[in-house]
Design a protein around this motif. Structure first.
Motif, short mmCIF file in Angstrom:
data_model
loop_
_atom_site.label_atom_id
_atom_site.label_comp_id
_atom_site.label_asym_id
_atom_site.label_seq_id
_atom_site.Cartn_x
_atom_site.Cartn_y
_atom_site.Cartn_z
N LEU B 259 0.84 -1.20 -0.11
CA LEU B 259 0.03 0.02 -0.04
C LEU B 259 0.81 1.24 0.14
O LEU B 259 1.41 1.88 1.14
CB LEU B 259 -0.94 0.11 1.17
N GLN B 260 1.22 1.72 -1.29
CA GLN B 260 2.13 2.85 -1.34
C GLN B 260 1.24 4.24 -0.87
O GLN B 260 0.02 4.20 -0.92
CB GLN B 260 2.88 2.90 -2.80
N PRO B 261 1.95 5.24 -0.53
CA PRO B 261 1.55 6.61 -0.37
C PRO B 261 1.04 7.38 -1.29
O PRO B 261 1.13 8.45 -1.27
CB PRO B 261 2.48 6.95 0.81
N TRP B 262 0.55 6.75 -2.39
CA TRP B 262 0.01 7.49 -3.41
C TRP B 262 -1.61 6.93 -3.32
O TRP B 262 -1.96 6.06 -3.75
CB TRP B 262 0.53 6.92 -4.73
N VAL B 263 -2.32 8.02 -2.68
CA VAL B 263 -3.52 7.68 -2.32
C VAL B 263 -4.65 8.56 -2.75
O VAL B 263 -4.48 9.71 -2.92
CB VAL B 263 -3.57 7.90 -0.53
N HIS B 264 -5.68 7.75 -3.24
CA HIS B 264 -6.86 8.61 -3.73
C HIS B 264 -7.57 9.34 -2.92
O HIS B 264 -7.97 8.83 -1.85
CB HIS B 264 -7.88 7.65 -4.25
N THR B 265 -7.60 10.67 -3.03
CA THR B 265 -8.30 11.64 -2.04
C THR B 265 -9.18 12.64 -2.77
O THR B 265 -9.87 13.02 -2.01
CB THR B 265 -7.05 12.68 -1.65
N ARG B 266 -9.47 12.58 -3.87
CA ARG B 266 -10.31 13.55 -4.64
C ARG B 266 -11.12 12.70 -5.83
O ARG B 266 -10.44 12.05 -6.66
CB ARG B 266 -9.39 14.58 -5.34
N ASN B 267 -12.35 13.20 -5.91
CA ASN B 267 -12.96 12.69 -7.25
C ASN B 267 -13.01 13.90 -8.13
O ASN B 267 -13.92 14.55 -8.34
CB ASN B 267 -14.53 12.56 -6.73
N VAL B 268 -11.84 13.74 -9.00
CA VAL B 268 -11.73 14.51 -10.05
C VAL B 268 -11.25 13.55 -11.34
O VAL B 268 -10.93 12.54 -11.14
CB VAL B 268 -10.59 15.46 -9.76
N MET B 269 -11.44 14.04 -12.40
CA MET B 269 -10.89 13.46 -13.49
C MET B 269 -9.98 14.02 -14.18
O MET B 269 -9.67 15.37 -14.15
CB MET B 269 -11.95 13.41 -14.53
N PRO B 270 -8.63 13.48 -14.60
CA PRO B 270 -8.67 12.12 -14.72
C PRO B 270 -8.53 11.15 -13.60
O PRO B 270 -8.06 11.90 -12.37
CB PRO B 270 -7.75 11.67 -15.77
N ILE B 271 -8.30 9.90 -13.46
CA ILE B 271 -8.44 9.20 -12.33
C ILE B 271 -6.97 9.51 -11.61
O ILE B 271 -6.98 9.74 -10.46
CB ILE B 271 -8.64 7.80 -12.75
N SER B 272 -5.90 9.59 -12.58
CA SER B 272 -4.75 9.99 -12.09
C SER B 272 -4.57 11.18 -10.87
O SER B 272 -3.59 11.31 -10.16
CB SER B 272 -3.50 9.97 -13.13
N ALA B 273 -5.26 12.18 -11.58
CA ALA B 273 -5.31 13.42 -10.75
C ALA B 273 -5.92 13.56 -9.33
O ALA B 273 -5.98 14.20 -8.69
CB ALA B 273 -6.02 14.45 -11.46
N GLY B 274 -6.60 12.27 -9.06
CA GLY B 274 -7.26 12.25 -7.83
C GLY B 274 -6.31 11.60 -6.64
O GLY B 274 -6.79 11.43 -5.80
N PHE B 275 -5.24 11.38 -7.02
CA PHE B 275 -4.18 10.62 -6.27
C PHE B 275 -3.13 11.58 -5.61
O PHE B 275 -2.81 12.42 -6.50
CB PHE B 275 -3.61 9.60 -6.76
N GLU B 276 -2.95 11.34 -4.44
CA GLU B 276 -2.01 12.50 -3.93
C GLU B 276 -0.77 11.61 -3.16
O GLU B 276 -1.04 10.60 -2.75
CB GLU B 276 -2.83 13.28 -2.61
N TRP B 277 0.44 12.10 -3.26
CA TRP B 277 1.51 11.74 -2.81
C TRP B 277 1.83 12.18 -1.39
O TRP B 277 1.99 13.27 -0.95
CB TRP B 277 2.83 12.07 -3.63
N THR B 278 1.86 10.95 -0.32
CA THR B 278 1.62 11.57 1.00
C THR B 278 2.80 10.68 1.80
O THR B 278 2.62 9.82 2.49
CB THR B 278 0.45 11.09 1.61
#
Lengths: 137, 491
Positions: B259-278
């Protein structure tokens, strides 16, 4: 007097019904399976279609050989949502992540864009004898 | 509500605003302009293929076919990104082209067909790429009734029960005929499990049993299939975080989910833009007992990103080992793979081959090798069992995002031996193929293609695992260039 009233009531009831047969909507469903029933919901306005109550509903008994739903309606704009309830449990089944597992369709054979088809894609006019063939598979 | 793919596909009204905004912000036109000036010599790696590739003989240009080598290397990867009315904006979102490299009686042939998906049919009709993807925003004209409607079926291909399954990660397997490569349709593993996600990296036990995950935010479906593809079990598990999970691993007894710290935090498009590096959250590893999915343990490791892991194994004392390609972060997924599609160099550190070590006492660590490495593979007969070798690509550089070399790392000696095809080649993942009759892990070939950039064609290479540094023992050349593929298997 009583008889006159009765005739008037009959006329009052029958007159719109007579008018409505002039605007008869026939929906024919092309199904991918022979079981269960197609559950049909018809909406007469955008607000109702996008989250309110249907104006009419119907159950097309596919297992018994039915394929048509017929509605006598006031002329106007409508949108239709249908689900093929394959197992006859009365609802649209979904997978564990909430995605539909039974076929569904919308009027105009519209398909959504990451969701149900919106009113602008599903809207159609009922005026006189109106028919649509809906693929639901 | 946990942000999930479901919300993306089931369509919240709020999405349409985000879609419109993202369309304006997505700078594919800017990338295209950059690509014109960059004119990278490796741009064939992300070029378009216009149609299916009819079966054709390859020309032997080096060495000779090893005696007894017979079989097919099936590979899958995106090969159509651009249409006049609109293009995919991310390397992961092109249409899957399934390639069959066959070696038989000393001769080699190539055939390739696109996965005949609803996506491809709709887009061909309109003349534009329409579907949303990992890094691509949906065109308003797209008609999408389920995740499968948007599937490019472009990530891997496995032989299951006599069929090829072209795999993506957000939808169902797509069955194809292994001989004609004709598409047959999406596979529903059970009627009530239609339209469920199925990762492109199933873990296959030596006897053929298939384990896989399907992800939905902090939920995962754990799939267990018999070797012939029959569903044995499907059970939902909860995850401690909504990490991006492209791949996972397994020992003989445990599932190992990084479980890497690139976590889905936002419902935006595209899918990749919804992840955040934490990075402050570190990387977690979830270990689950295959025989009782409620039995689990979480290990805390320093932060790293990853796409690909090797087959894990367990030592006698219970220590779990797992090779993977550790990225400094997930900037490649978020940004780099847009640029690769348009020939722009990345200017970032390539992945490093590393070993995750999980001690029975509960401590976990990441042992780095200093070796550049991606696309780790190993002996399928030893999947989940102790082993010595990892095969992987190597030779990526900051100014050249794709590999030019292949390598074998020996975990016993810590030594890596490699062969560099040179800057004139782009190498794909290579697979492990046991020599006929061989029982020792070292008795194997590495088989995989490269793109010969100077000649403008694809080549197929066979290398001997024990002498990988000597280069190919046989090389065949095709009369076409196929872009880089992601993953495949020998059958």
């Amino acid at each position: 007097m009583i008889r006159t009233l009765a005739v008037a009531a009959l006329l009052a009831f029958a007159a719109p019904a007579f008018a409505q047969t002039e605007n008869r909507l026939t929906l024919t469903f092309e199904t991918g399976a022979e079981t269960g029933a197609v559950l049909v919901a018809l909406y007469d306005a955008e607000a109702a279609y996008e989250g309110g109550q249907p104006t009419r509903v119907a159950r097309v008994d596919v297992a018994a050989g039915q394929r048509e739903a017929v509605f006598d309606l006031p002329a106007g704009a409508y949108g239709m949502k249908a689900v093929h309830d394959l197992n006859g449990n009365g609802k649209m089944d979904v997978n564990p992540f909430g995605m539909p597992t039974e076929p569904y369709a919308f009027s105009n054979n519209a398909v959504g864009n990451m969701g149900p088809a919106r009113w602008d894609r599903a809207r159609f006019e009922v005026s006189g004898a109106t028919a649509q063939t809906i693929r639901i598979r | 509500m946990t942000p999930t793919r479901r919300t993306l596909f089931m369509g919240a009204a709020a999405l349409s605003g985000a879609l419109a905004a993202a369309r304006v912000l997505t700078p594919d036109r800017a990338y295209a302009a950059q690509a014109m000036t960059a004119a990278a010599d490796w741009s064939l790696a992300t070029a378009d293929v216009e149609g299916d590739v009819a079966p054709r003989a390859l020309t032997l240009v080096h060495g000779r076919a090893p005696v007894g080598l017979s079989g097919s290397l099936y590979r899958n990867g995106p090969a159509k990104f651009r249409r006049p009315g609109g293009s995919a904006q991310h390397w992961f979102d092109g249409d899957g082209l399934i390639r069959r490299w066959r070696i038989e009686d000393g001769q080699a042939t190539l055939a390739a067909r696109f996965a005949d998906t609803p996506k491809r049919r709709q887009e061909a009709e309109v003349g534009a790429m329409l579907m949303p993807g990992f890094g691509t925003v949906a065109d308003p004209r797209a008609r999408i009734g389920s995740a499968d409607d948007a599937s490019p079926a472009n990530t891997s291909v496995h032989m299951v029960g006599g069929k090829l399954w072209a795999l993506w990660e957000a939808g169902s397997p797509l069955a194809m005929d292994p001989e004609t490569l004709e598409t047959e349709g999406f596979v529903a593993l059970r009627h009530d499990l239609k339209n469920m996600p199925f990762l492109a990296h199933p873990r296959i036990e030596p006897d053929g049993r298939i384990w896989n995950l399907g992800l939905n935010g902090r939920q995962a479906m754990v799939w267990r299939l018999a070797a012939n593809g029959t569903l044995e079990a499907a059970e939902l598990i909860a995850l401690p975080r909504a990490s991006y999970i492209h791949d996972f691993s397994a020992t003989a007894r445990h599932l190992v989910i990084v479980l890497q710290p690139w976590v889905h935090t936002r419902n935006v498009m595209p899918i990749s833009a919804g992840f955040e590096w934490t990075p402050q959250a570190g990387t977690q590893v979830l270990v689950i007992d295959k025989s009782d999915l409620s039995q689990r343990r979480i290990y805390e490791l320093p932060p790293f990103g990853f796409f690909h892991a090797g087959d894990a194994w367990e030592e006698a004392d219970g220590t779990i080992r797992l090779d993977l390609s550790a990225h400094k972060d997930m900037d490649f997924a978020a940004r780099g793979a847009h640029e690769v599609l348009n020939g722009v160099p990345l200017g970032q550190d390539p992945a490093e081959l590393a070993m995750v070590v999980l001690e029975p006492g509960g401590r976990g660590r990441l042992e780095r090798t200093g070796v550049v490495g991606e696309f780790p593979r190993s002996d399928p007969r030893r999947a989940g069992l102790a082993r010595r070798f990892s095969l992987h690509t190597t030779g990526e550089r900051a100014d050249r995002p794709l590999a030019s070399a292949v390598a074998v790392t020996d975990w016993t000696s810590g030594r890596t031996r490699s062969f560099d095809f040179g800057p004139g080649h782009v190498t794909d993942e290579m697979v492990y193929v046991p020599k006929p009759g061989g029982v020792h892990e070292a008795e194997a070939w590495l088989i995989g293609p490269t793109i010969n950039l100077a000649a403008g064609v694809s080549e197929l290479h066979v290398l001997d695992l024990m002498q990988v540094e000597d280069g190919p023992v046989a090389t065949w050349r095709a009369d076409v260039a196929l872009p880089a593929a992601f993953h495949g298997n020998w059958a």
